[in-house]
Design an enzyme around this catalytic site. Structure first.
Site, short mmCIF file in Angstrom:
data_model
loop_
_atom_site.label_atom_id
_atom_site.label_comp_id
_atom_site.label_asym_id
_atom_site.label_seq_id
_atom_site.Cartn_x
_atom_site.Cartn_y
_atom_site.Cartn_z
N GLY A 328 27.64 -2.71 47.81
CA GLY A 328 26.51 -2.54 46.92
C GLY A 328 25.83 -1.20 47.11
O GLY A 328 26.15 -0.42 48.01
N CYS A 379 34.39 -5.04 40.39
CA CYS A 379 33.29 -4.20 39.90
C CYS A 379 33.62 -3.48 38.60
O CYS A 379 32.72 -3.02 37.90
CB CYS A 379 32.90 -3.17 40.97
SG CYS A 379 34.29 -2.18 41.57
N LEU A 559 37.06 2.36 44.05
CA LEU A 559 37.01 3.18 42.84
C LEU A 559 35.82 4.13 42.92
O LEU A 559 34.67 3.72 42.85
CB LEU A 559 36.90 2.29 41.59
CG LEU A 559 37.89 1.11 41.51
CD1 LEU A 559 37.71 0.36 40.20
CD2 LEU A 559 39.32 1.59 41.66
N HIS A 866 38.84 60.99 44.09
CA HIS A 866 38.39 60.83 42.72
C HIS A 866 37.04 60.10 42.66
O HIS A 866 36.22 60.38 41.79
CB HIS A 866 39.43 60.08 41.90
CG HIS A 866 40.38 61.00 41.19
ND1 HIS A 866 41.42 61.62 41.83
CD2 HIS A 866 40.41 61.42 39.90
CE1 HIS A 866 42.08 62.38 40.97
NE2 HIS A 866 41.49 62.28 39.78
N HIS A 880 35.98 68.60 36.54
CA HIS A 880 36.54 67.52 37.35
C HIS A 880 37.65 68.03 38.27
O HIS A 880 37.70 67.68 39.46
CB HIS A 880 37.08 66.42 36.42
CG HIS A 880 37.75 65.29 37.14
ND1 HIS A 880 37.09 64.44 37.98
CD2 HIS A 880 39.07 64.90 37.14
CE1 HIS A 880 37.94 63.54 38.47
NE2 HIS A 880 39.14 63.81 37.98
#
Length: 1012
Positions: A328, A379, A559, A866, A880
Site C-alpha cells: 500500500g 492492483c 508493477l 588561428h 589575417h
C-alpha cells in the site's frame, strides 16, 4: 514500582533482577548505569518499558537511585566485537527478563560482549541502526539475520551464471510444485481471494518468469561487443529488502525470490503481518530449494510479522542496498523515506474505456474475467468502466447476463458505507466474493441473483473524488460504471479516475476501430491519462502482469508506477532491475571520414572546363538553368565576372550577378544577397573571388533556403563537428549546387566547410558545417596573375599555417597528413618566387598548395594559432595572414613541448606527438635542422623574403593598447572554435604568454632553443 523523574532525553527504565546478569562476561556495571536509550514502542515481552513523555515534572522517589541527568546524555551500549569481514552492528540491547538467554544464545555465540560504563572513557562504536526519534532498535535476532544475509551475499556474488541458472531453475521448479499448498495457506491466513486463482498466480509467477528469463544473462559478462570494444558486466545490487503485500503474498514472494536467484542477490523479506505465515512458508520453500542447488545457506531471510518500526530499521540498516517494495501507499512511502535506493510499486485505480466501436462481447468477457480473478485483488484489475453512451445499454445488458448485479438505492448506500473506512478501503472488503460482500454489507440477499460474481454501480460523471467511495480502488469484485457522451469525455473521466489514487499504474481501452483511428485513440489515451501501461482489448488484471495477452510484456508481480506516483520505475520490475552494470570500453580509433567537393578542377586554364561541367544534366535528366554569381567589384573590374558570364550564357544559362560583397562580409551583405536570391530564384550559385565572396555565398545560400536560421545558431560551438548541439540544416532544396572559384591563393574556402560572418555589432562568427562545403571547386591560377604582392604574401602564409596546424592537429589522419605535407612542399618551394617574380609555374604551385592545405584543415581542423589570430586581427585590424605569420613561431615552440601541462584530447591522439610532427615538416621542406626550431627558422626566413614584420610591435600595434586587450583576447581565443584541435590543451595564462612573446618577437632565432 513507579518512579517519576524530570528528563529531556529519551530513556527506557528496565526493571529486572541484578542476579540475572551474573556470569555475563565483562558485566561489571552497577545497576544504576544500565539504562539504555531507545525509541522502542514494543519489545515483545523482553523487559518492561516505561517510555518517557515530553517532560515529567515530579521528582524521583529515591533521589540517589538514578545517576545525574548528564549520565543519560549518551547511550549506554552492549558492545559486540564483529567478525573482521563486517564491523557494522553494535546494537542497543534492551535488558529485561530472559535477557541472559538472549545474550548467551543470540550474541555471545558470535563473539564476546562487554559493557562499557559511562565513566570508563572508552570510545563507543556507532551503531548502524540509528536510534532516531520513534525508531525501533533492532533485537539480536534481527541483527543475526542481517549478518547472515551479508555473509550469504558475499558468497552468492562469487557464483557464476551457470550456478545462478541452476539455483533459479530449482527455485522455480520447487515453488511450482508447492503452488497448491501455498495457495491454500494464503487464503486460510488472509481470508482473501480464491484458492484456485492463487494456485494460478503462484504457477504464473514460476512459469512466466522462468520462461522469460531462463536464458537471460544476468551474471558476470553479459554482453561483449568486440566490434565496438564494449563489454558489459552484471553484479548483484544486494542484499535486497523485499516487502510483500497481503493481497498477493505467496506469488509476490516467489516472483521476487526468483529474480534474486537469477541475479545472485541475497534478500530479506518483510511480509505483511496479515500474511506472515504463508509468506514465510513461500520464502522457506524458495530458500531451501536454492540451497540444495548450491545457493549460500540463508540467502533468503524473513522477519515474521514485522512491526513498522522493525521494518524501518531493517530498511535503513547498512546491510540493505536496495528495497523492493510492493504494498500500500504507506509501505511504499516508508521504503522511499529510508534513504536507500528503492523500487516502489504503488496502488492502482485502473480506469477502462469502452468506445463505440468496441467488440462488446469481448469487452464484457474480459472485464468480468479481470474483476473475478482472485476476487479482484490484483492492483491492475479494472476498478471503473467508462462506456460511450452509444453502446452503454448494450454493454450493461451483457454485464447483467454475465453475473454483474447492479445495486441501487438503499443497497447501494449500504455497499458504499461498507466499502470504505474513512479515507481507506475497508479490509473486510478486500478479496471477498461478490456474494460475501453483499452479505457483509447488509444487502438483502433475496435481491441478489444466484450466480452473481460482480457487484456493479452506475455512477454520475461528476462522482469522482475523495468523497465518492466507488471512484476509488476497490480490490474486490465491485465495479463502477460511468456513461460518457463521447470518446473525448471518456478520456476526461479516465484521467480523473486515474488521478484519484491510480496515477502511474494501469489503464484499459476497448476499441475495434480501423488501424489509423485505433492509433489515434491509443495515443489520445496515453497522452491524457496518467498511467504507466495501457492494455488494449485485454483484461487489465491479467494482461498487466505479463505474457498472458501480449508475450512482449515482461512478466512481473511488481508493477512500477513511475515518478508521477513517487516511484523510480514505471515498467514491470524484473531481474534487470536487480543488477548493477559495469561497462568496459576499450580505446578505439575514432571513426573518421574525408570530406571533399564532388569535383575539383585544377591547373591553369581550367575555368571554362569547370563551368561547362555546371551545364550538364543530373541523373534525373534535369539541369540547372538560373545562375547567381556572388562576387566583388574588384573581380568585376578585372573582367573575371564577365569571363564567367560568357561561358555560362553560351550554355543557355540565365545569369544574374551580385557584387556587393566586401572584406569580412557582414549580415547587411548577407541580407542583400538573400534579397537577390528571392528576386532571381537561382538553382545554381557561383562564388567568384577570395575568401570573402565565398564566405558570403555559403551563408547567403543557407539563409535563402532556411530564413529561420540565425547567425548565433549557425555558429554554435562544438567539440566534434558531427555532434554539434545545434544541427545545421540540410542545403540544396532551392540552390542545388554551389560552385567556388578562388581568385586568391590561401583561404582554402573553395574546398572547406567553413565561413566567417560578422554580425551587426561587429562580432565575427565562424561557422562550420560540412553542409557548407562547395559541390564544385574550380582552381584556375590564371585568376591570380594580377594579385598585389601583399595579398600574395599574406594569403600564402595563411595557407602555410593551415597546412602546419592540420598536420599537428589531434584529428590528423593519413589522408590529411598527405595533403598537408604536399601543400607545405609546394608553398615553401614556390611562395617566395610567386611573391618576387610572379612566374606562372610558381603562381600555379602556390594556388594548388593552398587548395591542398584547405583540404587538409577541412578534415583535421586547425589550432590555437588561428584562434589567437582571429581575435588579434579583429581587435587591431591587421591582415589575417600577417597575424598568423607573427604568431606561428611562438605557437610552434609552445606546442612542441614533449611534456605539456595538458595534452590535446581526441580519441586518436594517444600521446604528445607535436614535436615529432613539427620535425617531420622541417625535414620535408629542407629546414637546416630537423626539429621544431628548424621549422621556425624556415618560417622566419620566408617572412623576411616576403617583407613581413616579425612581431606585433613591428606591425605598429601600440604596446599599451595590446596589453590593455591582452586578457580578453586570451580568454576569447581559448573559446575559439579552432582551439579544441590543438595538440596541447592551452590554459588561458599560457595563451597570454604566447601573445606577449609575439608582441615583442625574437631578436635572433636560434634553432634547437626550447623557450617553453
Amino acid at each position: 514500582m513507579m518512579i517519576h523523574f524530570k528528563s529531556t532525553i529519551p530513556i527506557v527504565l528496565i526493571i529486572t533482577n541484578k542476579s540475572l546478569l551474573k556470569g555475563v562476561p565483562g558485566f561489571t556495571v552497577p545497576f544504576t548505569n544500565r539504562l539504555l536509550s531507545t525509541g522502542a514502542r514494543d519489545i515483545d515481552g523482553i523487559g518492561t518499558l516505561v517510555k518517557r513523555s515530553r517532560t515529567t515534572t515530579k521528582t524521583p522517589t529515591r533521589r540517589n537511585f538514578f545517576p545525574p541527568v548528564s549520565a543519560f546524555s549518551e547511550k549506554k551500549k552492549v558492545e559486540i566485537e564483529e567478525p573482521s569481514y563486517h564491523k557494522k552492528f553494535s546494537p542497543d540491547v534492551v535488558v529485561g527478563k530472559n535477557l541472559t538467554q538472549e545474550i548467551l544464545d543470540g550474541i555471545e555465540k558470535q563473539s564476546p560482549s562487554t559493557v562499557v560504563p559511562p565513566s570508563s572513557g572508552a570510545a563507543e562504536k556507532k551503531s548502524d541502526v540509528k536510534a532516531h526519534k520513534d525508531e525501533y532498535v533492532l533485537k539480536p535476532e534481527h541483527i543475526k539475520k542481517l549478518r547472515e544475509l551479508e555473509r550469504a551475499q558475499e558468497e552468492f556474488s562469487r557464483l557464476s551464471q551457470e550456478d545462478a541458472d541452476r539455483i533459479f531453475n530449482a527455485v522455480a521448479e520447487e515453488a511450482n510444485m508447492q503452488r497448491l499448498p501455498l495457495a491454500k495457506m494464503a487464503v486460510k491466513e488472509t481470508k482473501m481471494g480464491q484458492v484456485e486463482d492463487k494456485v494460478l498466480k503462484n504457477g504464473l509467477a514460476c512459469e512466466l518468469i522462468h520462461d522469460r528469463y531462463e536464458n537471460a544473462k544476468t551474471c558476470g559478462l553479459i554482453n561483449d561487443d568486440a566490434f565496438h570494444g564494449l563489454k558489459t558486466f552484471a553484479h548483484p545490487v544486494g542484499p535486497v529488502c523485499a516487502l510483500t503485500p497481503v493481497t498477493n503474498p505467496t506469488s509476490t514472494a516467489i516472483a521476487k525470490a526468483l529474480m534474486m536467484a537469477k541475479t545472485r542477490n541475497a534478500g530479506i523479506f518483510l511480509p505483511h503481518p496479515r500474511a506472515s505465515k504463508c509468506t514465510t512458508e513461500a520464502v522457506r520453500i524458495c530458500c531451501e530449494a536454492g540451497e540444495r542447488a548450491g545457493a549460500p545457506k540463508g540467502w533468503l531471510q524473513i522477519v515474521e510479522r514485522p512491526s513498522m518500526e522493525v521494518s524501518n530499521a531493517i530498511m535503513r540498516s547498512d546491510t540493505v542496498r536496495l528495497i523492493l517494495s510492493t504494498g500500500g501507499p504507506g509501505v511504499v512511502k516508508a521504503s522511499y523515506s529510508s534513504g536507500k535506493p528503492a523500487i516502489g510499486v504503488g496502488s492502482g485505480n485502473a480506469p477502462v474505456l469502452v468506445d463505440e466501436t468496441a467488440d462488446l462481447s469481448l469487452a464484457c468477457g474480459s472485464i468480468v474475467t479481470g474483476k473475478t480473478f482472485d476476487n479482484g485483488m490484483i492492483c491492475a484489475a479494472e476498478q471503473s468502466v467508462v462506456v460511450v453512451q452509444d453502446v452503454y445499454d448494450k454493454l450493461k445488458h451483457l454485464f447483467v447476463e454475465r453475473g454483474v448485479h447492479f445495486v441501487y438505492g438503499e443497497d447501494r448506500d449500504k455497499l458504499a458505507n461498507f466499502l470504505r473506512n474513512g479515507d481507506k478501503i475497508n479490509p473486510e472488503v478486500v478479496g471477498k466474493s461478490a456474494i460475501e460482500i453483499a452479505r457483509l454489507a447488509g444487502i438483502d440477499m433475496n435481491t441478489v441473483p444466484f450466480g452473481t460474481v460482480v457487484l456493479g454501480t452506475e455512477e454520475e460523471t461528476f462522482a469522482i473524488g475523495e468523497e465518492y467511495p466507488f471512484s476509488h480502488e476497490k480490490l474486490s469484485p465491485i465495479v463502477s460504471v460511468y456513461k460518457a457522451a463521447n470518446f473525448d469525455e471518456g478520456i476526461s473521466l479516465c484521467n480523473k479516475l486515474a488521478r484519484n489514487g491510480g496515477v502511474g499504474h494501469t489503464g484499459g481501452l476497448y476499441t475495434n476501430s480501423d488501424e489509423q483511428q485505433m492509433k489515434e485513440r491509443e495515443a489520445q489515451y496515453v497522452n491524457n491519462v496518467p498511467v504507466g501501461r495501457v492494455l488494449v482489448n485485454s483484461p487489465t488484471s491479467l494482461a498487466a502482469i505479463g505474457s498472458a495477452f501480449n508475450f512482449q510484456i515482461d512478466p512481473s508481480f511488481s508493477l512500477g508506477v513511475g515518478t508521477l506516483a513517487g516511484s523510480s520505475v514505471s515498467s514491470n520490475v524484473g531481474p534487470m532491475h536487480l543488477i548493477n552494470l559495469v561497462t568496459v570500453a576499450e580505446r578505439q580509433k575514432h571513426i573518421e571520414w574525408f570530406n571533399l567537393p564532388q569535383r575539383i578542377f585544377f591547373n591553369r586554364g581550367c575555368l571554362e572546363e569547370g563551368l561547362r561541367e555546371c551545364g550538364k544534366a543530373y541523373a534525373t535528366g534535369e539541369r540547372d538553368e538560373r545562375v547567381l554569381i556572388v562576387s566583388g567589384r574588384v573581380n568585376q573590374k578585372l573582367g573575371y565576372v564577365d569571363r564567367v558570364v560568357k561561358v555560362l550564357k553560351d550554355q543557355g544559362f540565365e545569369v544574374d550577378i551580385f557584387v556587393d560583397t566586401h572584406a569580412d562580409p557582414d549580415m547587411e551583405c548577407i541580407r542583400k544577397g538573400v534579397e537577390a536570391c528571392n528576386r532571381f530564384k537561382p538553382d545554381l550559385m557561383i562564388c567568384l573571388g577570395g575568401g570573402s565572396p565565398m564566405d558570403a555565398g555559403k551563408f547567403i545560400r543557407a539563409l535563402y533556403e532556411h530564413p529561420e536560421l540565425t547567425l548565433e545558431k549557425a555558429a554554435s560551438r562544438f567539440i566534434e563537428l558531427r555532434k554539434r548541439t545545434v544541427s545545421f540544416p540540410k542545403l540544396g532544396s532551392k540552390i542545388r549546387r554551389l560552385v567556388a572559384i578562388p581568385t586568391t591563393s590561401g583561404t582554402g574556402s573553395e574546398v572547406s566547410p567553413f565561413t566567417v560572418i560578422t554580425d551587426d555589432d561587429g562580432r565575427k562568427f565562424p561557422i562550420a558545417s560540412y553542409k557548407l562545403t562547395p559541390d564544385i571547386a574550380i582552381c584556375d591560377s590564371t585568376l591570380c596573375d594580377t594579385l598585389p604582392k601583399s595579398l600574395i604574401a599574406n594569403s600564402g602564409i595563411d595557407a602555410i599555417t593551415h597546412a602546419i596546424e592540420a598536420y599537428v592537429s589531434v584529428a590528423q589522419n593519413d589522408f590529411t597528413k598527405m595533403h598537408a605535407i604536399e601543400a607545405l612542399k609546394l608553398l615553401f618551394g614556390n611562395l617566395g618566387e610567386s611573391y618576387t617574380k610572379g612566374t606562372p609555374i610558381s603562381r600555379d604551385s602556390v594556388h594548388r598548395g593552398a587548395t591542398l592545405a584547405g583540404i587538409a584543415f577541412s578534415n583535421s581542423f586547425l589550432g590555437i594559432c588561428h584562434s589567437l589570430a582571429h581575435k588579434v586581427g579583429a581587435e587591431f585590424h591587421i591582415p589575417h595572414g600577417l597575424t598568423n605569420a607573427i604568431l606561428l613561431p611562438h605557437v610552434i615552440r609552445y606546442n612542441s613541448c614533449t611534456k605539456p601541462t595538458r595534452m590535446g584530447i581526441y580519441p586518436g591522439y594517444d600521446y604528445p606527438q607535436s614535436h615529432k610532427r613539427y620535425s617531420d615538416i622541417a625535414e620535408s621542406i629542407g629546414a637546416p635542422t630537423h626539429d621544431p626550431e628548424g621549422l621556425i627558422w624556415k618560417i622566419k626566413e620566408l617572412m623576411r623574403e616576403l617583407d613581413m614584420p616579425q612581431s606585433f610591435k613591428d606591425a605598429n600595434i601600440k604596446k599599451e593598447d595590446f596589453m590593455h586587450k591582452l586578457d580578453q583576447i586570451a580568454e576569447d581565443a581559448f573559446d575559439d572554435q579552432c582551439t579544441p584541435a590543438n595538440p596541447r590543451f592551452p590554459m588561458i595564462p599560457e595563451l597570454k604568454e604566447i601573445l606577449i612573446q609575439a608582441y615583442f618577437g625574437d631578436d635572433e632565432i636560434k634553432p634547437t632553443v626550447d623557450t617553453f
